[in-house]
Scaffold this active site. Structure first.
Site, PDB file in Angstrom:
ATOM      1  N   ASP A   1      22.786   5.974  40.689  1.00  0.00           N
ATOM      2  CA  ASP A   1      23.188   7.062  39.828  1.00  0.00           C
ATOM      3  C   ASP A   1      24.812   7.254  39.859  1.00  0.00           C
ATOM      4  O   ASP A   1      25.323   7.381  38.927  1.00  0.00           O
ATOM      5  CB  ASP A   1      22.483   8.181  40.179  1.00  0.00           C
ATOM      6  CG  ASP A   1      22.762   8.672  41.719  1.00  0.00           C
ATOM      7  OD1 ASP A   1      22.851   7.674  42.450  1.00  0.00           O
ATOM      8  OD2 ASP A   1      22.175   9.785  42.151  1.00  0.00           O
TER       9      ASP A   1
ATOM     10  N   ASP B   1      19.368  -3.971  34.750  1.00  0.00           N
ATOM     11  CA  ASP B   1      18.920  -4.094  33.285  1.00  0.00           C
ATOM     12  C   ASP B   1      19.930  -2.883  32.612  1.00  0.00           C
ATOM     13  O   ASP B   1      20.355  -2.890  31.681  1.00  0.00           O
ATOM     14  CB  ASP B   1      17.496  -3.960  33.200  1.00  0.00           C
ATOM     15  CG  ASP B   1      17.370  -3.716  31.587  1.00  0.00           C
ATOM     16  OD1 ASP B   1      17.693  -4.359  30.773  1.00  0.00           O
ATOM     17  OD2 ASP B   1      16.237  -2.965  31.365  1.00  0.00           O
TER      18      ASP B   1
ATOM     19  N   ASP C   1      23.496  -2.808  30.204  1.00  0.00           N
ATOM     20  CA  ASP C   1      23.542  -2.145  28.773  1.00  0.00           C
ATOM     21  C   ASP C   1      24.675  -0.855  28.681  1.00  0.00           C
ATOM     22  O   ASP C   1      25.361  -0.901  27.905  1.00  0.00           O
ATOM     23  CB  ASP C   1      22.341  -1.423  28.372  1.00  0.00           C
ATOM     24  CG  ASP C   1      21.352  -2.590  27.753  1.00  0.00           C
ATOM     25  OD1 ASP C   1      21.339  -3.697  27.909  1.00  0.00           O
ATOM     26  OD2 ASP C   1      20.560  -2.267  26.638  1.00  0.00           O
TER      27      ASP C   1
ATOM     28  N   TYR D   1       9.651  -5.434  37.830  1.00  0.00           N
ATOM     29  CA  TYR D   1       9.600  -6.400  36.747  1.00  0.00           C
ATOM     30  C   TYR D   1       8.306  -7.245  37.221  1.00  0.00           C
ATOM     31  O   TYR D   1       7.511  -7.617  36.340  1.00  0.00           O
ATOM     32  CB  TYR D   1      10.593  -7.196  36.410  1.00  0.00           C
ATOM     33  CG  TYR D   1      11.667  -6.783  35.418  1.00  0.00           C
ATOM     34  CD1 TYR D   1      12.138  -5.444  35.748  1.00  0.00           C
ATOM     35  CD2 TYR D   1      11.698  -7.056  34.058  1.00  0.00           C
ATOM     36  CE1 TYR D   1      13.181  -4.830  34.853  1.00  0.00           C
ATOM     37  CE2 TYR D   1      12.841  -6.764  33.121  1.00  0.00           C
ATOM     38  CZ  TYR D   1      13.532  -5.332  33.548  1.00  0.00           C
ATOM     39  OH  TYR D   1      14.320  -4.719  32.485  1.00  0.00           O
TER      40      TYR D   1
ATOM     41  N   LYS E   1      19.484   2.090  45.851  1.00  0.00           N
ATOM     42  CA  LYS E   1      19.159   3.674  45.948  1.00  0.00           C
ATOM     43  C   LYS E   1      18.527   3.763  47.127  1.00  0.00           C
ATOM     44  O   LYS E   1      17.495   4.214  47.398  1.00  0.00           O
ATOM     45  CB  LYS E   1      18.156   3.903  44.775  1.00  0.00           C
ATOM     46  CG  LYS E   1      17.870   5.240  44.430  1.00  0.00           C
ATOM     47  CD  LYS E   1      18.994   6.204  43.902  1.00  0.00           C
ATOM     48  CE  LYS E   1      18.468   7.678  43.949  1.00  0.00           C
ATOM     49  NZ  LYS E   1      19.553   8.563  43.706  1.00  0.00           N
TER      50      LYS E   1
HETATM   51  C1  IPM Z   1      17.178  -7.909  29.050  1.00  0.00           C
HETATM   52  C2  IPM Z   1      16.243  -7.325  28.243  1.00  0.00           C
HETATM   53  C3  IPM Z   1      14.761  -7.880  28.589  1.00  0.00           C
HETATM   54  C4  IPM Z   1      14.875  -7.253  30.347  1.00  0.00           C
HETATM   55  C5  IPM Z   1      13.774  -7.335  28.170  1.00  0.00           C
HETATM   56  C6  IPM Z   1      13.657  -7.620  26.681  1.00  0.00           C
HETATM   57  C7  IPM Z   1      12.374  -8.041  28.600  1.00  0.00           C
HETATM   58  O1  IPM Z   1      16.337  -6.007  28.016  1.00  0.00           O
HETATM   59  O2  IPM Z   1      17.261  -8.972  29.252  1.00  0.00           O
HETATM   60  O3  IPM Z   1      18.108  -6.910  29.617  1.00  0.00           O
HETATM   61  O4  IPM Z   1      14.390  -6.122  30.450  1.00  0.00           O
HETATM   62  O5  IPM Z   1      15.320  -7.897  31.152  1.00  0.00           O
HETATM   63 MG    MG Z   2      18.154  -5.171  28.978  1.00  0.00          MG
END
Ligand code: IPM
Ligand code: MG
Length: 356
Positions: A224, A248, A252, A142, A192
């Site tokens: 993975d 990240d 999700d 990042y 990884k």
């Molecule tokens: C999160 C989001 C952010 C990230 C984006 C919007 C920059 O996906 O907070 O998980 O990738 O960190």
């Molecule tokens: Mg995210």
């Protein structure tokens, strides 16, 4: 009367809608607890681009840094997608993270029994799930240099760099071990290391840090495999610590255990002011319709009460109120179930506020 200053940054899309509900519930908490929450609002993301031409005005960052805590909605939307990277709404988020030194991102994944059928996974796989993802937030691909797209030998090449300094790994490991110590004393570090040297270092530093925490059982897993295990048997995990990019993605994925990204709060901590935000984005497709799920924002506010203000009792009250409202059968569309009463963001906020 005790007074706390909160920087409120609603942002874009459904951000302002869900933030209104979090503020509403916070107002009730203030009344019951006899504390005063002074809230100052600021524009970030696309909203700030529209007004000031930049996603994170210096004055907003200053206000956030001076506050006792920051509450953030969400940023981004199709309207700003064609802007240069340096001007995109997402930069506001990254700028707040680096500007406030927020290196530890806590993303709890708690499956509410009432929502067990809202998840696409089988009830027996997700029942009772209560895990915590600790995502490193200031390093990795990042922020690594070099980055960008350039032309070499007549073709474009895109470059991003995964970088981790030892000190940056050590501080997130310390946070994760401390958190694990307060829970089931089990920590999984995800990397990884079979392919990426930077994460081989990650693994080594995890092991070294673990020597200071002999009471916590440390395990390692490749990312993975972890992605697969999160679906196959998430109950094996308690605290997971991982790098920025892997965190990240895995967070999700893990949110779907709970049924909806709309249920996942988060806290970002550093040396000083912490920031609390729902894990979901600005959801431009449903923005302005009043149908967004405000529970992640409300639960993020509860994390603020607990972690920044030491108000655990009040945080529990908010979380219990959410549970009660779900138990009574109220749902936003993202967690809709047969026979449930579908409500919008505002009604959901009212219901939770009533129960606190
Ligand atoms: C999160 C989001 C952010 C990230 C984006 C919007 C920059 O996906 O907070 O998980 O990738 O960190
Ligand atoms: Mg995210």
């Amino acid at each position: 009367m005790k007074k706390y200053n909160i920087a409120v940054l609603p942002g874009d899309g459904i951000g302002p809608e869900v933030m209104n509900e979090a503020k509403k519930v916070l107002g009730i908490v203030a009344k019951h607890a006899g504390v005063q929450f002074e809230m100052e609002e600021g524009l970030v993301g696309g909203a700030a681009c529209d007004r000031y031409g930049i996603p994170l005005p210096a004055a907003v960052l200053e206000m956030a840094a001076a506050a006792d805590a920051v509450l953030l909605g969400a940023v981004g939307g199709p309207k700003w997608e064609s802007l240069d990277y340096s001007l995109r709404p997402e930069r506001a988020l990254l700028g707040l993270r680096s500007g406030l030194g927020l290196y530890a991102n806590l993303r709890p994944v708690v499956v509410f029994e009432e929502l067990i059928d809202a998840s696409p996974l089988k009830p027996e796989v997700i029942r009772g799930i209560d895990l915590l993802i600790v995502r490193e937030l200031l390093g990795d691909i990042y922020f690594g240099q070099p980055r960008g797209v350039r032309v070499e030998n007549g073709q474009r090449i895109g470059i991003n760099t995964m970088v981790y300094a030892e000190a940056d790994i050590r501080r997130i490991m310390k946070s994760a071990f401390e958190l694990a110590r307060g829970r089931q004393k089990k920590l999984l570090s995800v990397d990884k290391a079979n392919v990426l040297e930077a994460t081989e270092l990650w693994r080594d530093v995890a092991t070294e840090t673990g020597r200071d925490y002999p009471d916590v059982e440390l395990q390692h897993m490749y990312v993975d495999n972890c992605a697969m295990q999160l679906i196959r048997n998430p109950g094996q995990f308690d605290v997971i610590v991982t790098s920025n990019m892997f965190g990240d993605i895995l967070s999700d994925e893990a949110s779907m255990l709970t049924g909806s990204l709309g249920m996942q709060p988060s806290a970002s901590q550093g040396e000083k002011t912490a920031l609390y935000e729902p894990s979901h984005g600005s959801a431009p497709d449903i923005a302005g319709k009043g149908i967004a799920n405000p529970l992640a924002a409300i639960l993020s506010m509860a994390m603020m009460l607990r972690h920044s203000f030491g108000m655990s009792e009040e945080a529990n009250a908010v979380e219990n109120a959410v549970r009660l409202v779900l138990k009574e059968g109220f749902r936003t569309v993202d967690i809709r179930q047969e026979g449930a009463a579908i409500v919008g963001a505002r009604a959901m906020g009212d219901l939770v506020a009533e129960k606190v």
